[in-house]
Design a protein around this motif. Sequence first.
Motif, mmCIF file in Angstrom:
data_model
loop_
_atom_site.group_PDB
_atom_site.id
_atom_site.type_symbol
_atom_site.label_atom_id
_atom_site.label_comp_id
_atom_site.label_asym_id
_atom_site.label_seq_id
_atom_site.Cartn_x
_atom_site.Cartn_y
_atom_site.Cartn_z
ATOM 1 N N SER A 143 77.210 -3.816 -10.500
ATOM 2 C CA SER A 143 77.410 -4.581 -9.271
ATOM 3 C C SER A 143 76.125 -4.610 -8.469
ATOM 4 O O SER A 143 75.275 -3.721 -8.582
ATOM 5 N N ALA A 144 75.966 -5.653 -7.656
ATOM 6 C CA ALA A 144 74.789 -5.751 -6.795
ATOM 7 C C ALA A 144 74.872 -4.699 -5.704
ATOM 8 O O ALA A 144 75.962 -4.361 -5.233
ATOM 9 N N PRO A 145 73.741 -4.154 -5.290
ATOM 10 C CA PRO A 145 73.772 -3.144 -4.221
ATOM 11 C C PRO A 145 74.201 -3.763 -2.899
ATOM 12 O O PRO A 145 73.910 -4.924 -2.607
ATOM 13 N N ALA A 146 74.908 -2.995 -2.119
ATOM 14 C CA ALA A 146 75.358 -3.472 -0.816
ATOM 15 C C ALA A 146 74.173 -3.694 0.115
ATOM 16 O O ALA A 146 73.138 -3.036 -0.010
ATOM 17 N N GLN A 147 74.341 -4.625 1.042
ATOM 18 C CA GLN A 147 73.283 -4.951 1.984
ATOM 19 C C GLN A 147 73.721 -4.628 3.417
ATOM 20 O O GLN A 147 74.899 -4.752 3.769
ATOM 21 N N ASP A 148 72.763 -4.204 4.224
ATOM 22 C CA ASP A 148 73.013 -3.954 5.642
ATOM 23 C C ASP A 148 72.500 -5.168 6.418
ATOM 24 O O ASP A 148 71.304 -5.377 6.543
ATOM 25 N N TYR A 149 73.430 -5.963 6.937
ATOM 26 C CA TYR A 149 73.055 -7.170 7.666
ATOM 27 C C TYR A 149 72.951 -6.939 9.171
ATOM 28 O O TYR A 149 72.661 -7.867 9.918
ATOM 29 N N LEU A 150 73.197 -5.712 9.607
ATOM 30 C CA LEU A 150 73.142 -5.389 11.037
ATOM 31 C C LEU A 150 72.293 -4.139 11.262
ATOM 32 O O LEU A 150 72.752 -3.159 11.849
ATOM 33 N N ARG A 151 71.067 -4.178 10.845
ATOM 34 C CA ARG A 151 70.194 -3.009 10.942
ATOM 35 C C ARG A 151 69.877 -2.636 12.395
ATOM 36 O O ARG A 151 69.586 -1.480 12.693
ATOM 37 N N ASP A 152 69.892 -3.625 13.286
ATOM 38 C CA ASP A 152 69.519 -3.357 14.676
ATOM 39 C C ASP A 152 70.726 -3.156 15.567
ATOM 40 O O ASP A 152 70.653 -3.353 16.783
ATOM 41 N N LEU A 153 71.846 -2.743 14.992
ATOM 42 C CA LEU A 153 73.038 -2.469 15.785
ATOM 43 C C LEU A 153 72.782 -1.284 16.707
ATOM 44 O O LEU A 153 72.270 -0.252 16.276
ATOM 45 N N LYS A 154 73.147 -1.420 17.970
ATOM 46 C CA LYS A 154 72.840 -0.391 18.971
ATOM 47 C C LYS A 154 74.108 0.355 19.388
ATOM 48 O O LYS A 154 75.218 -0.149 19.230
#
Length: 244
Positions: A143-154
Amino acid sequence: MKATLTQRIRSSAFTLVELMIVIGIIAVLAAMIFPAFSRIKQRNYMVKAKAELQQLEVAIGSYKTRQGFLPPSNPLAAFFPADRRKYFALNPLFFELKGTKLAANSYQSLDNLVTLANADVATAFDNGITGFMNSTRGGGDESAPAQDYLRDLKPGQFCIVSNVAGRRIVLLTCSVDLPKDATSPLPGWYSAMPDGRNFNPWRYNSSSPTNNPGHYDLWVDLIVGGKTNRISNWSSKPQIVYDP
């Protein structure tokens, strides 16, 4: 003839009438300034929520581009109209946009914020969600590795909540909290924040959107000035949905 000390003090001191006039002027200025400050504060709330909405829209767009589909929402909202408010808020958007890894029969968010046993996912989401799509499954190439689409979440833009069965999940929230006396967004099921905040989760519907057919609905309600203002992805301006 030189004025006595008493006469000089009397001539330089304020009279009672003058003091009352000064106090009256200060009261008038305060009455004018305080509402202005309140309006500025309320406007800042709206601007902050709008900026966070746009942040989520960008993340959802990146998710769709890479995954080929929108992040799933909780489908129970379509089947239980009386509980729609709850299920729109009880969505897996945090896990989908932040990404997870599935190992040893447990989902762990990529930021290591929370771990949820695979068997507990359905219970945690009231049987509306059974797993997460943006997830790394195993250590191989299956499977493709998961991605973090919200790296700048505060901090303030998410919260960890627990249901009555003790299952912990994370919800994306607006940093503008609900007032302490506002009705809980997840009544009778999920706890409020340990620090006493009345968290304000983003509502999300990609299963059966009514405002953006074929797309998704994303919104949050802010209670400012006694009015409920809705910040959403289908209106460029806040909508007043409740005005007592």
